[in-house]
Design a protein around this motif. Structure first.
Motif, short mmCIF file in Angstrom:
data_model
loop_
_atom_site.label_atom_id
_atom_site.label_comp_id
_atom_site.label_asym_id
_atom_site.label_seq_id
_atom_site.Cartn_x
_atom_site.Cartn_y
_atom_site.Cartn_z
N SER A 697 0.82 -1.28 -0.07
CA SER A 697 0.08 0.04 -0.15
C SER A 697 0.61 1.29 0.08
N PRO A 698 0.77 2.14 -0.99
CA PRO A 698 1.40 3.45 -1.02
C PRO A 698 1.17 4.30 0.03
N ALA A 699 0.13 4.02 0.75
CA ALA A 699 -0.38 4.85 1.65
C ALA A 699 0.47 4.54 3.13
N ARG A 700 1.02 3.62 3.41
CA ARG A 700 1.75 3.07 4.48
C ARG A 700 3.28 3.78 4.49
N SER A 701 3.53 4.35 5.46
CA SER A 701 5.09 5.09 5.50
C SER A 701 6.17 3.99 5.49
N PRO A 702 7.28 4.29 5.08
CA PRO A 702 8.46 2.99 5.26
C PRO A 702 8.58 2.28 6.42
N ARG A 703 8.36 3.05 7.55
CA ARG A 703 8.50 2.38 8.88
C ARG A 703 7.31 1.40 9.23
N GLN A 704 5.98 1.63 8.71
CA GLN A 704 5.03 0.55 8.74
C GLN A 704 5.35 -0.51 7.57
N VAL A 705 5.88 -0.07 6.59
CA VAL A 705 5.83 -1.10 5.62
C VAL A 705 6.95 -2.05 6.24
N ALA A 706 8.20 -1.60 6.69
CA ALA A 706 9.02 -2.46 7.59
C ALA A 706 8.63 -3.32 8.55
N GLY A 707 7.53 -2.79 9.21
CA GLY A 707 7.00 -3.57 10.17
C GLY A 707 6.20 -4.76 9.91
N TRP A 708 5.25 -4.39 8.94
CA TRP A 708 4.25 -5.76 8.61
C TRP A 708 5.30 -6.36 7.68
N LEU A 709 6.15 -6.18 6.96
CA LEU A 709 6.77 -6.93 5.94
C LEU A 709 8.12 -7.74 6.51
N GLY A 710 8.41 -7.26 7.75
CA GLY A 710 9.39 -7.85 8.32
C GLY A 710 9.38 -9.45 8.64
N THR A 711 8.25 -9.81 8.94
CA THR A 711 8.19 -11.19 9.15
C THR A 711 8.56 -11.86 8.09
N ALA A 712 7.93 -11.62 6.72
CA ALA A 712 8.44 -12.33 5.58
C ALA A 712 9.73 -12.13 5.36
N ALA A 713 10.59 -11.15 5.73
CA ALA A 713 11.88 -10.74 5.38
C ALA A 713 12.87 -11.67 5.98
N GLY A 714 12.30 -12.31 7.36
CA GLY A 714 13.17 -13.07 8.22
C GLY A 714 14.49 -12.66 8.57
N GLU A 715 15.26 -13.28 8.41
CA GLU A 715 16.88 -12.71 8.96
C GLU A 715 17.22 -11.53 8.23
N SER A 716 16.66 -11.06 7.19
CA SER A 716 16.97 -9.74 6.66
C SER A 716 16.22 -8.67 7.26
N ALA A 717 15.26 -8.90 8.22
CA ALA A 717 14.33 -7.79 8.63
C ALA A 717 15.28 -6.62 9.08
N GLY A 718 16.34 -6.71 9.54
CA GLY A 718 17.40 -5.64 10.13
C GLY A 718 17.64 -4.85 8.79
N SER A 719 18.06 -5.41 7.73
CA SER A 719 18.25 -4.72 6.53
C SER A 719 17.04 -3.94 6.00
N LEU A 720 15.86 -4.62 5.99
CA LEU A 720 14.82 -3.86 5.92
C LEU A 720 14.40 -2.53 6.51
N HIS A 721 14.57 -2.70 7.81
CA HIS A 721 14.41 -1.57 8.59
C HIS A 721 15.61 -0.62 8.37
N GLU A 722 16.76 -0.89 8.06
CA GLU A 722 17.80 0.06 7.58
C GLU A 722 17.39 1.03 6.21
N LEU A 723 16.78 0.15 5.29
CA LEU A 723 16.16 0.73 4.05
C LEU A 723 15.29 1.66 4.36
N ALA A 724 14.17 1.46 5.24
CA ALA A 724 13.23 2.27 5.64
C ALA A 724 13.46 3.39 6.13
N ALA A 725 14.71 3.40 7.12
CA ALA A 725 15.00 4.40 7.73
C ALA A 725 15.98 5.48 6.84
#
Length: 785
Positions: A697-725
């Motif tokens: 959803s383009p309406a979600r902020s990068p931080r929200q996207v990292a939160g709900w997509l983090g589970t699917a990202a698994g071990e790379s969730a940290g990298s996902l949060h760094e990209l969102a930040a």
């Protein structure tokens, strides 16, 4: 404590357009129409392969049907690859209605019977492509496949230029078409066809130009830069025109020879003058005779067929025929339309026009056993029945078999009527040629006066068509006139290969047959050139063997009420049968005391001279004739090209979405490295998620996207949060604090992508590569790249 309100900096947006968008067609419709026009112009160079224009209208209609639905669908929405498929589906009933209506439901819905019609058409196409040399006539089978292939090609151009927004890359299919147009024919590609391709490519290059100006206006502010932009936009068409004019005129200033280097590469022939000479279709190479000349100079002849003749008494059978050339271009003869075709089974083998009756013929039977020949079946003129062949058709106009393939060890039997007109019967045949023979009298407007004067001198005292034909034939076959048989021809300085041959008086059967046919036409006697095989006289048992040394060409003249009658103007030194196989109404002149046994035989040493008979293989195959097994060929079969182009088109159509998606990914990574901005990487993550079926959803902020997509990202969730930040910093902070370590973020994005892919099924992963939803295959959504 004083709270400071955060004020979001104004977002940077493009400058308002300096002028309102152009009225008229929607941008997507305009782009699609422009791509369709560019593709349509790019097809015109295929005229070099065909002897007629009837195929072009069918091709253009097929392309319009393919892209017509896309034009309609894009009136109110952006281009999508999904828009192409309705047109591709509509192409099927159109092709059925146009070419295969016989067994179709309501004439356009394919049925099981239509599948049989397609199989028949493909066999006919196989025969045409295997046996013909360009230019060929566009038969129904050829048009069917051509319309299907080029309809798909139009869809491919649209996918690349309109959906993928890669106009330059869309020019590659046009380049393929132009290359094929240059590779198949022997003549160089005309500059006229180049102009069509060039204009089509320029149209593809400009698919997005108008839309960019409408969206963004002038690129620079300020009077000087604005005026520069305006000058550039105004002068671009002029630059295009100047470039095209220079491309056409520049080669005229460069010394060189008119050779088709592309065709020579495909045909395996350098196109030197030694292969040339009058009789072919020009350009220093001989279209229907290329293999004939090229194989005649090979060193070792080999047996091709054993023939047993019964009946006929003392009459010798004439030559086996495999093809007829009727179109005269001014440079030589080439294959034209063979006319209507009849199945061999149950056929009484008629001729068009009437070919005489039993009163002018002797009945014979030939049992032909193939020993070293493959391709089209050679036959004697005027068959009454043929058994032992599978398939094939009979062409009454040219009196040849088409598509009746033979192979080593095969035997077939032909009953035929050997023409035996008397001189009195031929002299009495004075009727005027009918309209059906108009093409057999056709000559170019710039016919050489030297040849016309020669014909008048030879025929001025002759009152009947036969007497005129005999006078022209005797001019070549009378040894006192100085004509000699030689595989190596000489060039002259007259500017006409025909005039050079008549002055130099040296050549082989090609030049003699073509020259006599042209001179007969100038004398108003219908004439054509025939390709086939001469042979030795039959032995005591009625047998003879056809070898590769006996490929030959001769002339047929039409006499009213009698039919097509053969003449062989080649000097006696170029024949293998001698006086025993001479035609009673057109005998050769022999030196005193000689007969067929004293004539020179096939030269097996590989040397060629004026006294050497033809030395090797039958190459009449290059123009719809039999092709000697194992022999080299100076021609090129069209069949591999058609199937190759079709396979490439289908493969390119299938891989285009994946290629566009991969190109977009590379551009984003490059932009992130160049600009130090994480937004391109975030856009790539968005497309990857959509391709793999994750909800985005383009309406979600990068931080929200990292939160709900983090589970699917698994071990790379940290990298996902760094990209969102990093994305948040680049959007909401100043330039100084927005700097990020892009190589690290790129590696992190790749890790996130791998983990997201690992969480999906194999079919989903494959679909994400070859059917990416982010290109618009599925539900469209708003997004900023």
């Amino acid at each position: 404590m004083t709270a400071t309100a955060y004020t979001r900096p104004p977002s940077r947006s493009p400058a308002p357009p300096s002028r309102p968008p152009r009225a008229g067609l929607q941008p997507a419709v305009r782009r699609t129409a422009q791509a369709l026009l560019g593709a349509a112009l790019g097809m015109v160079p295929l005229k070099g392969i065909f002897s007629d224009w009837s195929w072009l209208a069918d091709v253009w209609i097929s392309m319009l049907i393919t892209l017509g639905p896309a034009l309609w669908l894009r009136r109110r929405r952006p281009p999508s690859a999904l828009d192409i498929w309705p047109g591709i589906l509509l192409l099927v009933p159109w092709l059925t209605l146009r070419f295969l209506p016989d067994h179709a439901l309501a004439g356009f819905i394919p049925t099981r019977g239509t599948a049989g019609d397609i199989s028949t058409a493909l066999r006919a196409l196989h025969d045409t492509t295997s046996n013909s040399v360009a230019p060929i006539h566009s038969t129904i089978a050829v048009k069917l496949v051509l319309c299907a292939l080029l309809g798909l090609l139009a869809a491919l151009v649209d996918l690349i230029a309109v959906v993928g927004r890669r106009g330059a890359l869309a020019g590659v299919p046009l380049l393929v078409v132009y290359t094929v147009s240059g590779a198949v024919p022997r003549e160089p590609v005309s500059w006229v066809w180049f102009l069509f391709s060039a204009v089509g490519f320029l149209l593809l290059l400009g698919v997005d130009a108008g839309d960019e100006l409408d969206r963004w206006g002038r690129r620079f502010r300020g009077s000087r830069r604005t005026s520069t932009s305006v000058r550039w936009s105004v002068s671009t068409p002029r630059i295009v025109v100047v470039a095209l004019v220079l491309a056409v005129l520049a080669p005229l200033a460069v010394p060189g020879q008119s050779r088709n280097l592309i065709a020579n590469a495909f045909h395996g022939n350098g196109g030197g003058s030694d292969v040339g000479g009058f009789g072919g279709s020009g350009g220093g190479s001989i279209s229907p005779f290329a293999a004939l000349k090229g194989q005649l100079i090979q060193p070792t002849p080999y047996p091709m067929a054993d023939v047993h003749i019964t009946g006929g008494g003392t009459t010798q059978p004439f030559y086996l025929r495999v093809n007829v050339l009727e179109d005269y271009t001014g440079k030589g003869f080439q294959v034209g339309s063979h006319g209507n075709e009849l199945p061999v089974e149950g056929n009484d083998f008629p001729t068009q026009p009437y070919g005489g009756g039993a009163e002018n013929s002797v009945q014979m039977q030939a049992r032909i056993k193939i020993t070293g020949l493959s391709g089209n079946a050679p036959v004697f003129s005027l068959p009454t029945s043929i058994t032992g062949l599978d398939g094939g058709t009979w062409a009454p106009k040219d009196q040849i078999l088409l598509g009746a393939k033979v192979s080593k060890g095969q035997t077939y039997v032909e009953n035929f009527a050997q023409p035996t007109p008397t001189a009195n019967q031929l002299t009495a045949a004075t009727g005027a040629p009918g309209a059906a023979l108009a093409e057999n009298l056709q000559l170019p407007a710039n016919f050489p006066s030297f040849v016309h004067d020669l014909v008048e001198r030879l025929t001025k005292n002759e009152s009947s068509p036969y007497a005129q034909a005999r006078a022209i034939n005797d001019y070549f076959t009378d040894a006192s006139n100085g004509f000699a048989y030689d595989l190596k021809t000489e060039e002259g300085d007259s500017g006409s290969a025909l005039v050079d041959f008549l002055k130099n008086k040296r050549g082989f059967c090609q030049q003699y047959a073509a020259a006599m046919a042209v001179m007969l036409r100038d004398a108003k006697v219908p004439a054509r050139v025939v390709l086939g095989y001469m042979h030795d006289p039959t032995d005591a048992d009625g047998d003879f063997t056809v070898t590769s040394a006996e490929a030959h060409s001769w002339v047929e003249a039409y006499f009213s009420g009698v039919g097509w009658i053969p003449f062989d103007p080649t000097p006696a030194s170029g024949l293998v049968g001698g006086s025993k196989t001479d035609l009673p109404w057109a005998p050769h002149s022999y030196a005193s005391g000689t007969d067929s046994d004293a004539l020179p035989k096939a030269n097996t040493s590989g040397a060629t001279s004026s006294s050497a008979a033809p030395s090797t293989s039958a190459a009449a195959s290059s123009a719809g004739t039999a092709n000697p097994a194992g022999a080299g060929s100076g021609s090129i079969s069209l069949q591999p090209l058609w199937w190759g182009i079709g396979t490439l088109l289908i493969l390119a159509l299938f891989l285009t979405p994946a290629g566009v998606r991969a190109g977009r990914r590379r551009q984003r990574f490059a932009r992130a490295r160049r600009d130090g901005n994480a937004d391109p990487l975030w856009a790539e993550l968005s497309d990857t998620a959509v391709d793999l079926g994750y909800v985005w959803s383009p309406a979600r902020s990068p931080r929200q996207v990292a939160g709900w997509l983090g589970t699917a990202a698994g071990e790379s969730a940290g990298s996902l949060h760094e990209l969102a930040a990093a994305v948040e910093r680049s959007r909401y902070s100043g330039p100084a604090t927005g700097a990020t370590d892009e190589p690290t973020l790129e590696r992190g994005l790749r890790e996130v992508t791998n983990n997201l892919r690992a969480g999906r099924s194999t079919s989903t992963r494959v679909r994400s590569v070859f059917w990416p939803a982010s290109l618009g295959w599925g539900r469209r959504r708003g997004r900023t790249d």
